[in-house]
Write a protein that holds these residues in place. Structure first.
Motif, PDB file in Angstrom:
ATOM      1  N   SER A  41      38.388  46.958  28.752  1.00  0.00           N
ATOM      2  CA  SER A  41      38.359  45.534  28.403  1.00  0.00           C
ATOM      3  C   SER A  41      38.276  44.696  29.675  1.00  0.00           C
ATOM      4  O   SER A  41      38.488  45.195  30.777  1.00  0.00           O
ATOM      5  N   LEU A  42      37.972  43.435  29.489  1.00  0.00           N
ATOM      6  CA  LEU A  42      38.048  42.444  30.568  1.00  0.00           C
ATOM      7  C   LEU A  42      38.343  41.120  29.895  1.00  0.00           C
ATOM      8  O   LEU A  42      38.168  40.984  28.698  1.00  0.00           O
ATOM      9  N   CYS A  43      38.761  40.129  30.663  1.00  0.00           N
ATOM     10  CA  CYS A  43      38.918  38.793  30.078  1.00  0.00           C
ATOM     11  C   CYS A  43      37.648  37.993  30.371  1.00  0.00           C
ATOM     12  O   CYS A  43      36.732  38.478  31.020  1.00  0.00           O
ATOM     13  N   ILE A  44      37.604  36.770  29.923  1.00  0.00           N
ATOM     14  CA  ILE A  44      36.390  35.950  30.100  1.00  0.00           C
ATOM     15  C   ILE A  44      36.025  35.810  31.578  1.00  0.00           C
ATOM     16  O   ILE A  44      34.855  35.777  31.941  1.00  0.00           O
ATOM     17  N   TRP A  47      34.507  39.226  32.895  1.00  0.00           N
ATOM     18  CA  TRP A  47      33.151  39.428  32.380  1.00  0.00           C
ATOM     19  C   TRP A  47      32.138  38.545  33.117  1.00  0.00           C
ATOM     20  O   TRP A  47      30.934  38.804  33.066  1.00  0.00           O
ATOM     21  N   ASN A  48      32.627  37.489  33.715  1.00  0.00           N
ATOM     22  CA  ASN A  48      31.717  36.572  34.395  1.00  0.00           C
ATOM     23  C   ASN A  48      31.938  36.553  35.901  1.00  0.00           C
ATOM     24  O   ASN A  48      31.566  35.594  36.574  1.00  0.00           O
ATOM     25  N   PRO A 176      45.785  38.350  30.982  1.00  0.00           N
ATOM     26  CA  PRO A 176      45.354  38.822  29.656  1.00  0.00           C
ATOM     27  C   PRO A 176      45.562  40.322  29.454  1.00  0.00           C
ATOM     28  O   PRO A 176      45.918  40.754  28.353  1.00  0.00           O
ATOM     29  N   TYR A 572      43.231  29.266  30.588  1.00  0.00           N
ATOM     30  CA  TYR A 572      42.595  30.579  30.525  1.00  0.00           C
ATOM     31  C   TYR A 572      41.241  30.672  31.227  1.00  0.00           C
ATOM     32  O   TYR A 572      40.975  31.614  31.965  1.00  0.00           O
ATOM     33  N   VAL A 586      29.486  29.697  32.087  1.00  0.00           N
ATOM     34  CA  VAL A 586      30.272  29.613  30.851  1.00  0.00           C
ATOM     35  C   VAL A 586      31.734  29.249  31.110  1.00  0.00           C
ATOM     36  O   VAL A 586      32.364  28.632  30.260  1.00  0.00           O
TER      37      VAL A 586
ATOM     38  N   PHE C 237      41.482  36.894  22.328  1.00  0.00           N
ATOM     39  CA  PHE C 237      41.633  36.410  23.702  1.00  0.00           C
ATOM     40  C   PHE C 237      40.429  35.584  24.153  1.00  0.00           C
ATOM     41  O   PHE C 237      40.384  35.118  25.272  1.00  0.00           O
ATOM     42  N   GLU C 238      39.430  35.502  23.317  1.00  0.00           N
ATOM     43  CA  GLU C 238      38.199  34.782  23.682  1.00  0.00           C
ATOM     44  C   GLU C 238      37.618  35.322  24.982  1.00  0.00           C
ATOM     45  O   GLU C 238      37.233  34.569  25.863  1.00  0.00           O
ATOM     46  N   CYS C 239      37.588  36.642  25.092  1.00  0.00           N
ATOM     47  CA  CYS C 239      37.052  37.235  26.317  1.00  0.00           C
ATOM     48  C   CYS C 239      35.552  37.416  26.225  1.00  0.00           C
ATOM     49  O   CYS C 239      34.865  37.511  27.243  1.00  0.00           O
ATOM     50  N   ALA C 323      36.275  47.469  23.694  1.00  0.00           N
ATOM     51  CA  ALA C 323      36.296  46.276  24.541  1.00  0.00           C
ATOM     52  C   ALA C 323      37.360  45.277  24.132  1.00  0.00           C
ATOM     53  O   ALA C 323      37.904  44.563  24.973  1.00  0.00           O
TER      54      ALA C 323
END
Lengths: 676, 270, 345
Positions: A41-44, A47-48, A176, A572, A586, C237-239, C323
């Motif tokens: 996983s990653l957080c927003i 990912w960016n 996160p 966040y 984004v 989490f809005e990831c 994910a």
């Protein structure tokens, strides 16, 4: 297409990710599925994490200020200029008229070199970094109680915990991947306790949410401990065998009955007792905290109170049982470990200790200053007073991150020499005399240490943009130019020196990190497998010490003129002063504008509607931004994220300091809110 | 370099031949452009400046060599477009979207309701209806924030002269204003029209659309003859970027003009 | 057309790939750290991992990259189309991804053609490997989106131990195989038997069944209320991870980057889970409430995709399950949806 495993440059979770490289340029990221923290996983932000690396606004050449404009210069000229100015200032005003701000965004190797540069080349202990504003209280508070200021458990252990007590950490938004494990634990039946004045997202999932008044954390924790003692829930065996000084602590504790604490915190006495039972009666109990504990004038006391609580119940030194300060920056743990602090060398070895000093002197070959240096806020103060002449800032943006921005700005302007070394022209750099372009995390090698003490390699994926260079190379060149040869073939050679001088990093060498996914310190020797959790059987300092603490109210309580409490924090999709995420499409789009959270009943009194523009004023300044009306904040309290340079929350915040570690009280100040 | 002409994201350059300042934050840009002649009222173009980005803008003229775009300054791209001067270039691609359904308007009463800059896509429709008169009853309601913000006043006067029933209203009056004050929906109540045999075209901000649709439904206007435009965040205009997807429709290619019947599920949450 | 069927001995695999690499960039599954597998350019063909887990990273990025330059604008008013026309061969692709690409072809190439996707797609040959050991997260077998495909692939390989059963399903695949026909032989009866055995055992191990059609019908029946989506989305989490990892998610944003005299227009992956995704002029956020965004994602996959493209927007690859930090993935949401809707009758 190549894929390079590295570490996310945002928060302290230290997620493993692959940078995708196409035609010599970063084209994307993907998470590592086998990584022990993020597990695919990653957080927003993760990912960016690729976009800002190639952003057109990256600093590409050294710049020297000439009157009102910045002149593009070569490296030799820039470093020559800095070198001669620093030498001159040192000669005239002494080494202590120079200060260095190192960076929790830079690698361990770079922080080590920066602290070596300050101590061996400049000859001053005036080195600090943003941990001063986040976890200096932890470093100070846990050093005296446990002997080691870091998260005691590993992140993955959270999944097996039975009770989770989160105080002063907005975990879903700021860590996160830690929250991911908290959810896993809840799924398995764990109890979640959240203590936070704001109704943060995590609180929605808590079994009990304590909304204590801002700045009453010590009292709350004392109340819980009083209850634990009163109800006979103390781990007597642990207290006897593993700790000292319990009796003097107990004397003060007696005063904090749940009823007394109710009066201070606003938390019902029964809830305090309930939390005491929930936390104490389960062995696998983990306590988490972050800025809500540390950013107070009582930051150290708050941390000590947390430490006392885990010792009282014996919830430490085991898997899924411990005290866990969540570190904010990707390498703030490492920057502390490397001694980018005014009182310690790498590995928290005190500069005032002559034996330690002799050890460093032998390897570094120069005499070293004995007196502890200035902390970040003291540097600003001395600069303001004209006693500090030069400041060298690597990868930090104090103008936006320090409290009372007007004061900081004025202080920076009064310096004879301000050097800023960064990847973008940040707000602080606008006042710099020389600006040095640094390479980003994707363009260099080294190591980051995440919040669970995991030292991981970061790897160069592409060549640095323009003429920018890795920070460690810049420090080496400047140092050599100033007459102190720093000659390393690569960052692995720097780490070798760190290992030689730093017991907790004794077994950390790059070739060991090259396979696998990092090692957790303490790792004293090359055959040591690293330490997933701390203080097993014995505290780092031997016995744990109960430190008596007493409740002290915030420095600036609300009054008639400024009737509301302002608390600050992050959101966040943004990160700190937004140097990186502000240049990521984004992330920038999610919350493009600053806002202030106002409770509906306050909004009604103030006659403001959602999205109305308001003016927020404290003793120190005033900003304008839009109101966001929400019950997230309790009545009488407002919240502003500190990310926005157009409405900097830190124009308002109080620079009052914790007396011990000099952390400013960013979490509480008095303001008034007016509709516009 | 090959196949550039076949790239639907490729922009065509147009020269700004005239700029009219309609209000402090609304300008009318007349753009002379080669190669784009066929488009319908209600269609839109992606209007762009290199370095700033692209925004979807409804065309506000009937087909000719000169396209007209009425642009309100609301963000970065429109802000930079506002800085342009006559003789400078602007880049466009299109036309996109479906345009207003004019075939179902035969011999019925026609109701047009606009709010603010929502007049822009209706303007060519009105011009088209004037050009091809078929003895329809045409009524135009237009609500603005203030009298100063009423767009295309000259055109509106001409439309009046051409037999269109024009009703203007404002949210806040000034000293000179002697017309009605209030929402467009209030005016609707007094109109003399057989709603069951009429068609309505609505264009304005989401709240205004929602209120108007509600009002029209209460007058028993059939769902398939309430025609409205929907506004959306768009990056491509051609059904690829995904931003304007809403309630199983892409606003850019399935719209931006919908009958209420088509979007009834989504419109409720407007 | 029945695919051409051949046999390739594993001893000849590296030779074949080496020949293909002479004219194309060879992308293959290589070992990352620990058990990670990553698709990247193959330097050493023997590094290609053949003993692969079922769930591999998506190859979407090679056809629709996370960061894709579209145009370069020069101050001379000249515009350069930057579409990538690199010839690639991707070895080791999963069947679910192949199925996803046949749907993306419809999405990107029907109506307005997306030239950036088109060019990459035309220049890419996919060599997919049927997977025999599904992981707990994936469920292609029940959806017929894998592990064995009848059509849609360029070249499909089935691992028979010392050799591959090779099926050629497209002109691109035909060319990649037939120019080296000396490496392949016709299958014998024993090969078909072995292949059938692998087919059966793979089928037997694919236990997970998720009915997308059942979920679609439940949603269309109106039994799934917004409260359900509220409950589902409360931990989101809005990831954007589900979107970024989904082989069928294609949302992008466009941004201009000004490098002095050169302006680059770039498109980047975007996600409907972000509230700013639908931001309107003046800061209006039509999907500010989180559940609307979660709902939108599931509607897009379960309602819109079948309506518009005649196939679900999910191929059961299981990547969203991995994910998502809080397991709001297709499989578990559908399971919860059935429980919730079922209990409400």
């Amino acid at each position: 297409m190549d894929k390079i495993l590295t570490v996310c440059p945002y928060c302290g979770c230290g997620c493993g990710l692959y940078l995708h490289v196409e035609n010599g340029s970063i084209s994307g990221v993907s998470p590592s599925r086998s990584h022990p923290v993020n597990r695919g996983s990653l957080c927003i932000k993760g990912w960016n994490a690729h976009e800002f690396v190639t952003h057109p606004e990256r600093l590409r050449y050294p710049l020297i200020r000439e009157d009102s404009y910045l002149r593009k210069v070569g490296w030799d000229e820039a470093l020559g200029f800095i070198s001669s100015r620093l030498k001159k200032i040192k000669k005239i005003h002494g080494p202590d008229s120079i200060s260095i701000i190192s960076s929790a965004k830079c690698t361990n190797e770079e922080n080590y070199l920066m602290m070596k540069f300050a101590r061996a080349v400049i000859g001053t202990n005036n080195i600090d970094h943003c941990a001063r504003l986040c976890h200096s209280s932890t470093v100070g508070g846990l050093a005296t109680t446990f002997g080691s200021g870091a998260m005691t458990n590993s992140i993955s252990e959270i999944a097996d915990a039975k009770t989770l007590f989160v105080i002063g950490s907005n975990t879903i938004e700021q860590h996160p991947m830690v929250a991911m494990y908290i959810f896993e634990a809840i799924e398995k039946g764990a109890t979640l306790i959240v203590a936070d004045p704001r109704k943060i997202r995590l609180a929605e999932f808590s079994h009990i949410h304590l909304r204590h008044r801002c700045g009453t954390d010590t009292a709350l924790l004392m109340g819980i401990m009083n209850s634990i003692v009163a109800e006979g829930l103390v781990d007597i065996d642990f207290v006897k065998k593993r700790t000292e000084n319990f009796d003097s602590f107990r004397k003060i504790l007696k005063r904090y009955t749940p009823d007394v604490v109710e009066g201070i915190t606003g938390i019902h006495a029964d809830d305090i007792r309930k939390v005491a039972r929930l936390y104490a009666m389960e062995k696998r109990s983990m306590l988490f905290y972050s800025m809500g504990i540390t950013q107070h004038i009582t930051g150290v006391d708050n941390v000590k109170a947390c430490a006392n609580l885990v010792m009282l119940t014996g919830h430490i030194g085991l898997p899924s049982s411990g005290l866990n300060p969540l570190r904010g920056q990707n390498n703030v743990q490492g920057a502390c470990d490397m001694g980018a602090l005014p009182d310690v060398y790498s590995g928290y070895q005190f500069v005032k200790d002559p034996i330690v000093r002799r050890k460093f002197k032998r390897i570094w070959g120069v005499n070293l200053p004995e007196k502890s240096g200035l902390t970040m806020m003291e540097m600003v103060e001395k600069a303001y007073k004209g006693e500090l002449k030069a400041m060298y800032i690597m990868g930090e943006n104090p103008l936006l991150s320090n409290p009372y921005s007007d004061y900081t700005r004025e202080a920076l302007q009064r310096l004879e020499l301000l050097v800023v070394q960064d990847i973008f022209l940040n707000e602080t750099a606008q006042y710099a005399d020389v600006i040095l372009p640094a390479a980003s995390f994707a363009e260099k090698d080294g190591t980051f240490t995440n919040t669970e003490r995991r030292i991981q390699l970061i790897r160069k994926a592409t060549a640095p943009v323009g003429e920018s260079k890795p920070d460690w190379e810049i420090i080496c060149e400047l140092s050599s130019m100033m007459g102190y040869e720093m000659n390393y073939r690569g960052t692995y050679e720097i780490m070798e020196e760190v290992a030689l001088l730093t017991p907790i990093y004794g077994g950390i060498l790059h070739h060991r990190l090259n396979t696998g996914l990092g090692l957790q310190w303490p790792c004293p020797s090359t055959d040591h497998p690293g330490t997933p959790y701390l203080h097993r059987k014995k505290f780092a300092r031997g016995l744990g010490t109960f430190m008596p603490v007493d409740f002290i109210p915030p420095d600036e309580p609300p009054n008639d003129e400024f009737p509301m409490i302002l608390t600050t924090g992050r959101i966040y999709s943004r990160y700190h002063t937004t140097t990186m995420c502000g240049r990521t499409t984004v992330l920038e789009r999610e919350e493009p504008e600053p806002f202030i959270e106002v409770n509906p009943s306050d909004a009604e009194k103030l006659k403001i509607k959602n999205r109305d523009s308001v003016k927020v004023t404290s003793k120190r300044g005033s900003i304008r931004l839009n109101a966001y009306i929400t019950t997230t904040v309790p009545e009488g309290t407002v919240f502003i994220p500190f990310h926005y340079s157009v409405a900097p929350a830190n124009a308002l915040t109080n620079p009052a300091l914790d007396p011990e570690v000099k952390i400013p009280e960013l979490k509480v100040c008095a303001v008034k809110v007016e509709p516009l | 370099m090959k196949k550039v002409e076949m790239n639907p994201y490729m922009l065509i350059k147009g020269r700004i031949s005239e700029i009219l300042n309609l209000t402090p934050d609304v300008k009318l840009f007349k753009v002379r452009i080669d190669g784009i002649k066929d488009y319908l009222p209600g269609q839109f173009f992606m209007v762009s400046l290199w370095g700033a980005g692209e925004v979807p803008i409804s065309v506000t003229s009937l087909p000719s060599d000169v396209l007209e775009f009425c642009i309100k300054k609301v963000g970065r791209v429109t802000g930079e477009i506002h800085n342009l001067e006559v003789g400078q270039y602007i880049y466009i691609r299109g036309p996109y979207g479906n345009g207003f359904p004019t075939d179902i308007a035969n011999k019925r009463g026609i109701l047009m309701i606009a709010g603010g800059i929502g007049i822009s896509p209706l303007r060519p429709l009105i011009e088209w209806l004037i050009k091809y008169p078929k003895g329809r009853q045409i009524i135009f309601f237009y609500g603005s924030k203030t009298p100063k913000e009423i767009l295309f006043l000259d055109d509106i006067e001409r439309w009046r002269r051409n037999g269109i029933g024009v009703h203007l209203t404002v949210d806040m009056a000034d000293k000179k204003w002697n017309g009605p004050v209030g929402l467009v929906t209030e005016l609707l109540k007094s109109v003399n029209l057989n709603f069951e045999d009429a068609i309505s075209y609505i264009c304005g901000p989401p709240v205004m659309i929602k209120a108007t649709v509600k009002e029209l439904l209460s007058f028993s206007m059939p769902e398939e003859r309430i025609v409205t435009t929907l506004e959306a965040h768009m990056k491509c205009g051609i059904g690829k970027c995904g931003h304007c997807y809403e309630g199983s429709k892409y606003i850019c290619i399935d719209g931006p003009i919908f009958t209420y019947k088509e979007i009834v599920d989504y419109a409720l949450s407007l | 057309m029945k695919p051409t069927e051949l046999i390739l001995y594993k001893d000849h695999l590296s030779y074949w790939l080496r020949q293909l690499r002479k004219e194309r960039e060879l992308i293959g599954p290589l070992r990352g750290e620990e058990t990670d597998i990553v698709f990247k350019s193959v330097e050493n063909i023997h590094d290609i991992v053949l003993d692969l887990p079922a769930i591999l990273p998506t190859v979407k990025e090679f056809l629709f990259p996370q960061y894709e330059p579209m145009f370069k604008y020069l101050m001379t008013d000249e515009v350069v189309d930057l579409r990538d026309n690199t010839k690639r061969v991707i070895f080791g692709v999963r069947s679910c991804d192949v199925t996803a690409l046949t749907l993306l072809d419809k999405f990107f190439l029907d109506g307005y053609k997306d030239p950036f996707y088109e060019e990459r797609r035309n220049e890419t040959v996919l060599i997919s490997i049927v997977c025999g050991r599904p992981e707990p997260e994936c469920f292609c077998a029940g959806l017929n989106t894998g592990p064995y495909l009848e059509k849609g692939f360029d070249v499909q390989l089935t691992d028979l131990g010392d050799r591959f059963f090779v099926q050629v399903g497209s002109p691109k695949g035909h060319s990649a195989v037939m120019r080296f026909s000396f490496l392949f032989r016709k299958p014998y009866k024993a090969d078909y038997e072995d292949q059938y055995e692998v087919f059966l055992s793979s089928k037997a191990t694919s236990q997970k069944r998720i009915s997308l059609e059942g979920a679609r019908q439940l949603i269309l029946s109106g039994k799934v209320k917004d409260d359900f989506w509220r409950m589902i989305s409360d931990k989101c989490f809005e990831c954007g991870g589900c979107v970024y990892q989904c082989p069928l998610c294609t949302c992008f944003t466009v941004t201009d980057r000004v490098f002095g005299d050169i302006i680059e227009r770039v498109r980047l992956w975007d996600a409907c889970l972000f509230k700013g995704f639908t931001r309107l002029a003046g800061g209006i956020l039509p999907n500010e409430e989180r559940y609307l965004r979660t709902k939108r994602w599931f509607y897009h996959k379960l309602i819109y995709y079948p309506d518009a493209l005649n196939g679900f927007g999910c191929v059961g690859c299981g990547r969203c399950t991995i994910a998502c930090p809080t397991k709001i993935d297709m499989a578990s949401v559908i399971t919860r949806l059935k429980v919730t809707a079922g209990s409400e009758g």
